[in-house]
Design a protein around this motif. Structure first.
Motif, PDB file in Angstrom:
ATOM      1  N   VAL A   1     -12.727   5.707 -12.674  1.00  0.00           N
ATOM      2  CA  VAL A   1     -11.335   5.512 -12.281  1.00  0.00           C
ATOM      3  C   VAL A   1     -11.251   4.315 -11.328  1.00  0.00           C
ATOM      4  O   VAL A   1     -11.883   4.307 -10.286  1.00  0.00           O
ATOM      5  N   THR A   2     -10.469   3.303 -11.718  1.00  0.00           N
ATOM      6  CA  THR A   2     -10.281   2.135 -10.860  1.00  0.00           C
ATOM      7  C   THR A   2      -8.982   2.234 -10.071  1.00  0.00           C
ATOM      8  O   THR A   2      -8.862   1.616  -9.016  1.00  0.00           O
ATOM      9  N   ASP A   3      -8.028   2.988 -10.579  1.00  0.00           N
ATOM     10  CA  ASP A   3      -6.737   3.145  -9.905  1.00  0.00           C
ATOM     11  C   ASP A   3      -6.289   4.603 -10.020  1.00  0.00           C
ATOM     12  O   ASP A   3      -5.544   4.958 -10.941  1.00  0.00           O
ATOM     13  N   PRO A   4      -6.745   5.462  -9.104  1.00  0.00           N
ATOM     14  CA  PRO A   4      -6.387   6.889  -9.181  1.00  0.00           C
ATOM     15  C   PRO A   4      -4.878   7.127  -9.163  1.00  0.00           C
ATOM     16  O   PRO A   4      -4.379   8.010  -9.861  1.00  0.00           O
ATOM     17  N   GLY A   5      -4.159   6.322  -8.400  1.00  0.00           N
ATOM     18  CA  GLY A   5      -2.704   6.470  -8.349  1.00  0.00           C
ATOM     19  C   GLY A   5      -2.051   6.242  -9.700  1.00  0.00           C
ATOM     20  O   GLY A   5      -1.108   6.944 -10.073  1.00  0.00           O
ATOM     21  N   ALA A   6      -2.561   5.270 -10.451  1.00  0.00           N
ATOM     22  CA  ALA A   6      -2.020   4.995 -11.782  1.00  0.00           C
ATOM     23  C   ALA A   6      -2.320   6.136 -12.749  1.00  0.00           C
ATOM     24  O   ALA A   6      -1.488   6.469 -13.597  1.00  0.00           O
ATOM     25  N   VAL A   7      -3.488   6.744 -12.607  1.00  0.00           N
ATOM     26  CA  VAL A   7      -3.838   7.891 -13.463  1.00  0.00           C
ATOM     27  C   VAL A   7      -2.901   9.058 -13.169  1.00  0.00           C
ATOM     28  O   VAL A   7      -2.340   9.669 -14.088  1.00  0.00           O
ATOM     29  N   VAL A   8      -2.713   9.356 -11.900  1.00  0.00           N
ATOM     30  CA  VAL A   8      -1.816  10.449 -11.510  1.00  0.00           C
ATOM     31  C   VAL A   8      -0.398  10.171 -12.003  1.00  0.00           C
ATOM     32  O   VAL A   8       0.255  11.040 -12.587  1.00  0.00           O
ATOM     33  N   ALA A   9       0.081   8.949 -11.795  1.00  0.00           N
ATOM     34  CA  ALA A   9       1.428   8.581 -12.232  1.00  0.00           C
ATOM     35  C   ALA A   9       1.573   8.694 -13.744  1.00  0.00           C
ATOM     36  O   ALA A   9       2.606   9.166 -14.242  1.00  0.00           O
ATOM     37  N   ALA A  10       0.556   8.281 -14.487  1.00  0.00           N
ATOM     38  CA  ALA A  10       0.613   8.357 -15.948  1.00  0.00           C
ATOM     39  C   ALA A  10       0.690   9.802 -16.425  1.00  0.00           C
ATOM     40  O   ALA A  10       1.454  10.128 -17.335  1.00  0.00           O
ATOM     41  N   VAL A  11      -0.089  10.682 -15.814  1.00  0.00           N
ATOM     42  CA  VAL A  11      -0.058  12.098 -16.194  1.00  0.00           C
ATOM     43  C   VAL A  11       1.301  12.695 -15.853  1.00  0.00           C
ATOM     44  O   VAL A  11       1.907  13.389 -16.672  1.00  0.00           O
ATOM     45  N   GLU A  12       1.788  12.411 -14.659  1.00  0.00           N
ATOM     46  CA  GLU A  12       3.056  12.987 -14.216  1.00  0.00           C
ATOM     47  C   GLU A  12       4.257  12.423 -14.960  1.00  0.00           C
ATOM     48  O   GLU A  12       5.250  13.125 -15.153  1.00  0.00           O
ATOM     49  N   SER A  13       4.188  11.177 -15.403  1.00  0.00           N
ATOM     50  CA  SER A  13       5.327  10.558 -16.077  1.00  0.00           C
ATOM     51  C   SER A  13       5.411  10.910 -17.560  1.00  0.00           C
ATOM     52  O   SER A  13       6.425  10.661 -18.188  1.00  0.00           O
ATOM     53  N   GLN A  14       4.342  11.480 -18.115  1.00  0.00           N
ATOM     54  CA  GLN A  14       4.323  11.820 -19.538  1.00  0.00           C
ATOM     55  C   GLN A  14       3.925  13.284 -19.739  1.00  0.00           C
ATOM     56  O   GLN A  14       2.942  13.578 -20.417  1.00  0.00           O
TER      57      GLN A  14
END
Length: 114
Positions: free
Chosen positions: A63-76
């Protein structure tokens, strides 16, 4: 049919609590069949591939950007339906055995919290 709750029994199973303000989650599902598990694994792999293309994870799966992973899961939330069903059915370990890596564990944990 709902479970009968009486004192410390839910259905025919006894649950003992210590202290107060405890929460019990009772899941008497029949589990996950092979087709459902395969669908969850395919869904998770496709999502990881998307995150890789978007730059949120490296080629090695880190994981290079944990915030982006969390946002992607939460947004979809609707995108990972098969994975959500597999986790609810108790197949978390099976999914993670098929799709190894820190990002798979992170996504699975996030979906399991929803």
């Amino acid at each position: 049919m709902s479970d009968l709750v009486s004192g410390d029994k839910v259905g025919g199973s006894k649950y003992v609590q210590s202290g107060d303000r405890n929460t019990f989650t009772v899941n008497n599902s029949a589990g996950v069949d092979r087709a459902e598990l395969d669908a969850a694994v395919a869904e998770l792999r496709a999502f990881i591939a998307q995150l890789s293309r978007d730059g949120a994870i490296a080629a090695d799966g880190s994981v290079t950007d944990p915030g982006a992973v969390v946002a992607a899961v939460e947004s979809q939330p609707g995108r990972l339906r098969a994975l959500s069903s597999a986790i609810a059915g108790g197949a978390t370990a099976s999914v993670l055995a098929a799709v190894q890596g820190g990002v798979a564990t992170l996504i699975t944990a996030l979906v399991g919290q929803a």
